[in-house]
Each structure stands twice: as C-alpha cells, then as structure tokens.
Design an enzyme around this catalytic site. Structure first.
Site: not given
Length: 505
Positions: A342, A367-369
C-alpha cells in the site's frame, strides 16, 4: 464368590467393548535420492502439499516438508542436516500440515522458523499451534485502515503515514538504513499495546545480535518476538521464516490485538525460494525465478489486515523490506512487491551520502492510506509540510541555473532548507507525535526562520526538551484531543516564545 466373579467378568466385557485403539495408521515411504537439502521420496501416495514428514536417521528423526507432489514420487525440503540422511532411509508422513507454536510464551524470545528457541532461555510454552500457510481474511471481515501506527520518524509520520493494518514497503540499496527504520518503529511501539515480530531472513547473525542488544536495552523485547533464519541457515528455513512469523502474529490478531511484523528482507526470501525451486526441478522463468514467485509474496502480505469489530478489531501491519541493486526499483522482485503493498518508503543513496538521514526520497515515497492514518493535529501540519517539501525540491533544482531569484522564492528555499534539517534524525531515537507536531508547527509558523540552518537541529532538540520538562500538559492535550484547536495553537505560540527568550543564554 460367584457373584463377585460375574461382576468382574461383566466389567471386563464392558471395557473391551469400549476399547478404542490409540495406534494411528502410518504412511511410510523411503528416500530415493538426497542432496543439497532436497529429498526425493517414494511410497507416500496420500501425502498432502506442505505436510510435515519425518526422515529417520541413526540418531533420531529430521523434519521435512512435502513441496512437489508428482505421480510416482514426492519432492521434499529438509529442515535439518540433510547429510545425516541416507538413500533408502525410512520416511513417515505425519498427517499434519507444517505448523508453528504460537502464544504469549513467544514474546521476548528468539526462535527459529519452527518456533524452537535460539536464545538459551529454556523451552517455550505454546498456547496453540497455527499452520504457517493460511488463506488471508476476506473483504467482508476487514475494515478500512484508520488508526495511526506511528514510527517515531518525523519524515515518515508527516509525509508517508502508516496505519494499523497497512503494508508499507521499505526499499533501497544496501546499507542505507532500511532496517534502522523498522527497528525505530518497533522501539516507538513501547506502551502502545502493539505486539511486534521481527523476521530476519538471511541476515548476518552479528547484525541480529546488535539489534537484539538494542531492543533489550530499550525495553522493547518485552513486546517483541524475533524469528531468526540467519545467513548460515538452510534455504528451506529462509523460505518458511516469514510465513512462520505471520502465523505467530495471527494468534494475537485473533485475540483482537494490534501486531506489527517486519520482514527483513524479502529479496533474500525470493532468492531462497529460487534455490529450492531449481533444486526441485521446477521450470525457471525470468531471472531463473519460478513462475509463482509473485504469489510467494502476495499470499504472505495479503494476510496483513485491519479486521472490523465483528471479527475482533485486531490488525496486522506489515513492513516488508526489499534491497535494490544500484537503485533499480524496476527490477523483477521490487516491482512485484511494490504492486502488492500500500505504498513504499524509498531510501536514496545520494541523500544518504549528503547527510540526510533517514535518506527518504519524499518524491518517490508514497502512502496509499495517507492522512487517514494520522491524528487531526498531525494532519493539519502535515499537508503544509508535504507542500513545502515539494516546492523546495522544485525550486532547489531550478535555483541551480540562476542566481536572480525574487524574495518569495528565496524565502521558500530558506524554509525548505530548514525543513530538511528538521527531517534529519538520529538512529534509535523515535519521537512522540506530540513532539513532532510542536516542531513542525514552529517551523511552518516562521518561528525557526531566524535560526541559522546549521543550528536548526540543536534548536529543535532544545525546544523539545524544554516543552517536555515545562509544558507536558499542552503536549498531552495534542495527543488526547487529537486536534490543533485555536487554544492549543495559542499555547504552542507561547511555549516557543518563552523558549526563545531563554535559548542561547
């Protein structure tokens, strides 16, 4: 007398009718060929994939695992010294899929991938045994990542935040501080009710000894398990190590706990699997890796998750590490793992040698969050931090070609220089989120503009020490409230002003 005799006879008949034999049916085969940690076995027609086998030697039994199921033979990897096994030796199928001991007894211990102790602290009491391979939790059981897992590293917590249940790759060339980031993250979990598991795959035992000493000195071994398959361990142990570490973490996940697992590193894991696959005569593909090398890591990292409340609400956060060669992130294994995770934290050699440590390239790291894994106070300052960092990188590249810069551009460059000084951080010195917010807020609001660039680190360190000693209540309010209210911002302004009056005296 006859009545007593009849009674005894009846008792014996009853016991005979209730008797169930405890002996189990054994599936027994024999070794056709053995070499380089691999055995070819005949006579195990009913054996299953990943089933544990027992190879008879003169001194006892050696464990093995069935990996190749062919028409007339089974290809097995050996988890002990293969030189003790002779051709024709007896092989027994156990009927059990490879499993490891799990539970509280493993916390604070150093174990091998089979869960056997390596630290000389005695036997381990297991609460249960979990299979090393397990299907990852389904979508229905999961929830979105929304709780921060702070690393204590300013550049990461501000720009590349990690959440509980996320898979964040740490990638870069050797000796750039990848393991240091992971160990700092483990140190920062002290008092945060997170169980940590550090899986060392193919690392030098001397390096692991140093890490263990640091964890013990910092009191981090109280909530950490170390799974060690060192550089001298056979390839099968390197192959099973991350799955064993994940199984140990899943025990706590099922109890509703938060777990952090570090896989150091998956490049060596892939190489170990390639070695096993070639010895088992599996067809080689790109770079001689077998065709299922992507599945090797995807089935491991998919087990990291954040479960919803109906399923206990626990989480497993994975920090896999990948070593690149000359910064080549487009190589086979790096691209595979980048596509599974992620986001990634990319460490750049040029930044490292310039003294920017940790050497995080904020442009290639992601950071894909994102801000979902930050408290509101950090979210408020982090958005501006990312913008300042991006503008500085652009302007610094542009400023090399011309000295005629307007005042606004000069100010942005000066602020950017100070920001990158703030990002510098010593190893094994993670910071609390309250201290990070204080430092970033001070920088963004111009309180460091009058401090010389080469003095920023000293100033920042002194400011944090002053606030911890004199303003603990305000720092605690940042964490407990979670937001930067107008009242807290006024307090921060007062803290910085009071500190600057005393600074340098």
């Amino acid at each position: 007398m006859s009545k007593t005799k009849d009674f005894i006879v009846e008792q014996i008949k009853e016991r005979i009718s209730d008797f169930k034999p405890k002996a189990r049916e054994l599936t027994v085969g024999h070794v056709l060929k053995v070499s380089d940690g691999i055995a070819l076995v005949a006579g195990l027609a009913s054996v299953r994939m990943s089933e544990m086998l027992e190879f008879k030697t003169d001194s006892g039994f050696i464990s093995g695992v069935a990996l190749n199921l062919e028409e007339d033979s089974v290809g097995a990897v050996l988890l002990g010294d293969y030189q003790l096994i002779a051709e024709g030796a007896e092989v027994r199928a156990t009927g059990r899929i490879l499993e490891v001991p799990v539970g509280q007894g493993l916390i604070g211990r150093v174990v091998n991938p089979l869960g056997e102790p390596l630290d000389g602290k005695g036997a381990i009491t297991a609460d249960a045994h979990y299979p090393v391979e397990k299907i990852a939790p389904g979508v229905i059981t999961r929830q979105s990542v929304n709780t921060p897992l702070q690393t204590g590293i300013k550049a990461i917590d501000a720009m590349i935040p990690i959440g509980r249940g996320q898979r964040e790759l740490i990638i870069g060339d050797r000796q750039l501080g990848k393991t240091a980031i992971a160990i700092d993250t483990i140190l920062n979990q002290k008092g945060k009710d997170v169980i940590c598991i550090y899986v060392a795959i193919g690392q030098k035992e001397s390096k692991i000894a140093g890490i263990l000493a640091k964890l013990e000195a910092a009191g981090a071994l109280e909530y950490t398990t170390v799974v060690l398959a060192g550089a001298s361990a056979p390839a099968p142990q390197l192959y099973f190590a991350p799955y064993a570490g994940c199984a140990m973490g899943e025990y706590f996940l099922d109890k509703g706990k938060d777990v952090l697992i570090v896989y150091d590193d998956l490049s060596k894991h892939a190489v170990a699997y390639r070695e096993i696959a070639l010895l088992l005569r599996r067809p080689p593909g790109r770079e001689a890796y077998p065709g299922d090398v992507f599945y090797l890591h995807s089935r491991l990292l998919e087990r990291a998750c954040k479960l919803n409340k109906d399923y206990g609400g626990g989480s497993i956060t994975a920090l896999p590490i990948i070593e690149t060669q000359a910064g080549d992130v487009s190589a086979y294994i790096p691209t595979n793992v980048i596509s599974i995770t992620d986001g990634q934290i990319y460490l750049e050699p040029d930044l490292f040698y310039q003294g920017n440590r940790p050497a995080i390239n904020a442009g290639l790291s992601v950071s894909r969050v994102g801000s979902a894994a930050q408290i509101k106070a950090m979210k408020k300052v982090a958005g501006k931090i990312r913008l300042e960092a991006a503008q500085y990188r652009e302007l610094a590249a542009f400023a090399q070609f011309g000295s005629d810069l307007d005042e606004d551009t000069k100010n942005k460059l000066e602020r950017g220089k100070r920001l990158y000084e703030v990002f510098k951080q010593g190893q094994y010195a993670p910071l609390g989120v309250d201290e990070q917010v204080l430092v970033f807020w001070s920088l963004l609001n111009g309180h460091m503009d009058d401090v010389a660039v080469d003095e920023i680190q000293v100033f920042e360190s002194a400011l944090r020490a002053y606030a911890k000693a004199n303003e603990a209540k305000t720092l605690a309010a940042i964490v407990s409230g979670g937001d930067l209210t107008e009242q807290i911002e006024k307090e921060l302004a007062r803290i910085v002003s009071d500190f600057k009056l005393s600074y340098g005296k």
